[in-house]
Design a protein around this motif. Sequence first.
Motif, PDB file in Angstrom:
ATOM      1  N   GLU A  56       0.833  -1.206   0.000  1.00  0.00           N
ATOM      2  CA  GLU A  56       0.000   0.000   0.000  1.00  0.00           C
ATOM      3  C   GLU A  56       0.869   1.259   0.000  1.00  0.00           C
ATOM      4  OE1 GLU A  56      -2.640  -0.353   3.314  1.00  0.00           O
ATOM      5  OE2 GLU A  56      -3.904  -1.876   2.345  1.00  0.00           O
ATOM      6  N   VAL A  57       1.979   1.210   0.725  1.00  0.00           N
ATOM      7  CA  VAL A  57       2.917   2.340   0.720  1.00  0.00           C
ATOM      8  C   VAL A  57       3.522   2.516  -0.672  1.00  0.00           C
ATOM      9  CG1 VAL A  57       5.114   3.201   1.615  1.00  0.00           C
ATOM     10  CG2 VAL A  57       3.453   2.165   3.179  1.00  0.00           C
ATOM     11  N   VAL A  58       3.941   1.405  -1.278  1.00  0.00           N
ATOM     12  CA  VAL A  58       4.486   1.458  -2.637  1.00  0.00           C
ATOM     13  C   VAL A  58       3.437   2.020  -3.594  1.00  0.00           C
ATOM     14  CG1 VAL A  58       5.433   0.129  -4.559  1.00  0.00           C
ATOM     15  CG2 VAL A  58       6.035  -0.491  -2.219  1.00  0.00           C
ATOM     16  N   MET A 124       5.617  -7.787  -6.985  1.00  0.00           N
ATOM     17  CA  MET A 124       4.396  -6.981  -6.985  1.00  0.00           C
ATOM     18  C   MET A 124       4.740  -5.499  -6.844  1.00  0.00           C
ATOM     19  SD  MET A 124       1.548  -9.226  -4.930  1.00  0.00           S
ATOM     20  CE  MET A 124       0.811 -10.653  -5.773  1.00  0.00           C
ATOM     21  N   ALA A 125       5.698  -5.201  -5.981  1.00  0.00           N
ATOM     22  CA  ALA A 125       6.154  -3.817  -5.850  1.00  0.00           C
ATOM     23  C   ALA A 125       6.770  -3.330  -7.157  1.00  0.00           C
ATOM     24  CB  ALA A 125       7.168  -3.707  -4.712  1.00  0.00           C
ATOM     25  N   THR A 126       7.513  -4.205  -7.816  1.00  0.00           N
ATOM     26  CA  THR A 126       8.137  -3.857  -9.095  1.00  0.00           C
ATOM     27  C   THR A 126       7.083  -3.562 -10.149  1.00  0.00           C
ATOM     28  OG1 THR A 126      10.054  -5.251  -8.571  1.00  0.00           O
ATOM     29  CG2 THR A 126       9.717  -4.691 -10.885  1.00  0.00           C
ATOM     30  N   GLU A 127       6.044  -4.380 -10.204  1.00  0.00           N
ATOM     31  CA  GLU A 127       4.949  -4.127 -11.146  1.00  0.00           C
ATOM     32  C   GLU A 127       4.318  -2.759 -10.894  1.00  0.00           C
ATOM     33  OE1 GLU A 127       0.355  -5.390 -12.047  1.00  0.00           O
ATOM     34  OE2 GLU A 127       1.607  -6.887 -11.033  1.00  0.00           O
ATOM     35  N   ILE A 128       4.084  -2.448  -9.624  1.00  0.00           N
ATOM     36  CA  ILE A 128       3.460  -1.174  -9.256  1.00  0.00           C
ATOM     37  C   ILE A 128       4.335   0.001  -9.683  1.00  0.00           C
ATOM     38  CG2 ILE A 128       2.794   0.255  -7.284  1.00  0.00           C
ATOM     39  CD1 ILE A 128       2.003  -2.427  -5.868  1.00  0.00           C
ATOM     40  N   ILE A 129       5.639  -0.097  -9.409  1.00  0.00           N
ATOM     41  CA  ILE A 129       6.571   0.970  -9.796  1.00  0.00           C
ATOM     42  C   ILE A 129       6.595   1.129 -11.311  1.00  0.00           C
ATOM     43  CG2 ILE A 129       9.006   1.662  -9.846  1.00  0.00           C
ATOM     44  CD1 ILE A 129       7.808   1.991  -7.093  1.00  0.00           C
ATOM     45  N   ALA A 130       6.646   0.008 -12.039  1.00  0.00           N
ATOM     46  CA  ALA A 130       6.729   0.061 -13.500  1.00  0.00           C
ATOM     47  C   ALA A 130       5.469   0.645 -14.118  1.00  0.00           C
ATOM     48  CB  ALA A 130       6.988  -1.336 -14.060  1.00  0.00           C
ATOM     49  N   ARG A 131       4.331   0.421 -13.495  1.00  0.00           N
ATOM     50  CA  ARG A 131       3.089   1.027 -13.987  1.00  0.00           C
ATOM     51  C   ARG A 131       3.195   2.550 -13.960  1.00  0.00           C
ATOM     52  NH1 ARG A 131      -2.739   0.586 -10.823  1.00  0.00           N
ATOM     53  NH2 ARG A 131      -3.774   2.316 -11.911  1.00  0.00           N
ATOM     54  N   ALA A 132       3.881   3.079 -12.952  1.00  0.00           N
ATOM     55  CA  ALA A 132       4.037   4.528 -12.825  1.00  0.00           C
ATOM     56  C   ALA A 132       5.140   5.057 -13.729  1.00  0.00           C
ATOM     57  CB  ALA A 132       4.329   4.894 -11.374  1.00  0.00           C
ATOM     58  N   ASP A 133       6.295   4.366 -13.744  1.00  0.00           N
ATOM     59  CA  ASP A 133       7.439   4.800 -14.555  1.00  0.00           C
ATOM     60  C   ASP A 133       8.333   3.592 -14.792  1.00  0.00           C
ATOM     61  OD1 ASP A 133       9.693   5.858 -15.729  1.00  0.00           O
ATOM     62  OD2 ASP A 133      10.052   7.394 -14.205  1.00  0.00           O
TER      63      ASP A 133
END
Length: 573
Positions: A56-58, A124-133
């Motif tokens: 959630e923080v990510v 999962m954190a990596t996917e979230i970051i990649a969605r943004a940039d």
Amino acid sequence: MPNFFTDNKDLIFQFERLDLKEVVQIAENNYEESKKYPYAPTNYEDAMENYRKVLEVVGDIAGNYIDARAGEVDTEGAHYKNGEVNYASGTVENLKQLSKADLMGMVLPRRFGGLNFPTSIYMMATEIIARADASLMNIFGLQDIGEMINKFGDESQREEFLPKFCTGEYTGAMALTEPDAGSDLQAVKLTAYQDEKGQWFLKGVKRFITNGNADVHLVLARSEPGTKDGRGLSMFVCYRDKSVVIRRIENKLGIHGSPTCELQFNDTPAWLVGKRKFGLIKYVFDLMFRARLGVSAQALGISQAAYEEALKYAKDRVQFGKSIYNIPAVTNILLDMRTTLETNRTLMYAAGTAVDIKEKLEELVEKNKAEGKNDTELNERLKSVTKFANFVTPLAKYILTESANKITYDALQIHGGTGYMKEFRVERLARDARITNIYEGTSQLQIVAAIGGVLGDILKDMFDKKEKKEYPGGLARLSEILKEIRVIFYDSLKYVVDKKDVSFQDIAAKDLVELYSYIYTGWLLLDEAEVNERKKFIANRYIIESLANARKNAENIKNELFSDILHADKILI
């Protein structure tokens, strides 16, 4: 306020379906870690709640800050001046926020300041970051370098490097490829030599090094004079001091926030990681598990972003007196995109779990060796799990990265002419996606890596078990289709094997791997459809389309589509 974890219902669905009980128990040393660290989980439920809170923080950082800066990062890009590289200003701010949130050592041990999380959660954190940039993922996603040092380095190396990886003071780079050694790493020429005191030094050139301006480099080098193959290569770690010259950064199509460098090592002091001669045949291969997963997660994040852009535009854009979302041809494209996106996520986290289990079983085996124990059953299980991970990670990388290119293509198509303009982020996503099926092993190399498992029918027992299961209602029909695809696969496989032609087998490998992927992914989707009503639609579209694709794959193989390769010199004028 957007949150790229909590707003992604399918990602939450996959998170809640993760079965990491054994993985977490081993990682937490039967939860003894909680006695040393008050923030460590005391049981599995506690661990999963911790993972959820961190994701959630990510999601908050990605949705509210990284995403907002992504366009400027893409425009500004990394800078190269006077032999030094500086990140785009937005990238600098992003890394500060991630470091402040203690997210730069997610998979590293707590004793060095890490979070000690499973690979699946990190992905999962990596996917979230990649969605943004997507470009930021190339820096955030290099935590694997710290993991490599933790796994194969000695204690002095761990103490030297890992604490500052965890704080974000150090970033890392994998210096593997060279001008004449891209996919063929056996051809690496950069040399490693020792002085009379035993100190190692590195001399030579590396090219296409992601984040080559990093503080710490893992370097694949030829340590054995006179050798020309992979057995002469070892792995080293070094600081990027003044002896490492950044000769230039590449002017790339996409991922502009991630500097890709050409490096010259001029007698650079280094430390041997692990054993000599094991650099390629053990350490790089081990690194590839996580590297392939990382790029798969990156592709998935890009795909999610592209789908979101296409869906929003289709609903907002009015033509012929109605939203283009309501034009059947456009709706069908969106349905294909959504189905592909969700099936890819299913495959992604099946692969992530496999790697988690493999790595934790390896830890148990190493612990047994240190204690003089030999658990035959555990050793055999590790062999089996490793074979599966060897198959499913290149499969995921192939499927997800090829899909990302298709999803971004379709997203731009839905935008029409406006999507071709810089003002719309979809054109950036299309550019960023293009590298995913190239680096960390091209799609063609992923086929080479996966075909052994396909030829050996590695999932036979799983498929046999699934075929005996009785599925309810409409799922029974879909299970029959999967059985039909399996018959098509065996028929195609027999045709290839009976030809006893190695060249033909190499060409047919792509179709065979795709055939096998339909069966495996299809059964995973049926299991999901049993517990989630909405997933029935995803399974239905995927499996029916897979049958049509399977027939095409079989026709490619059996109708001698590839026979003209023998006449390539006459055709390719």
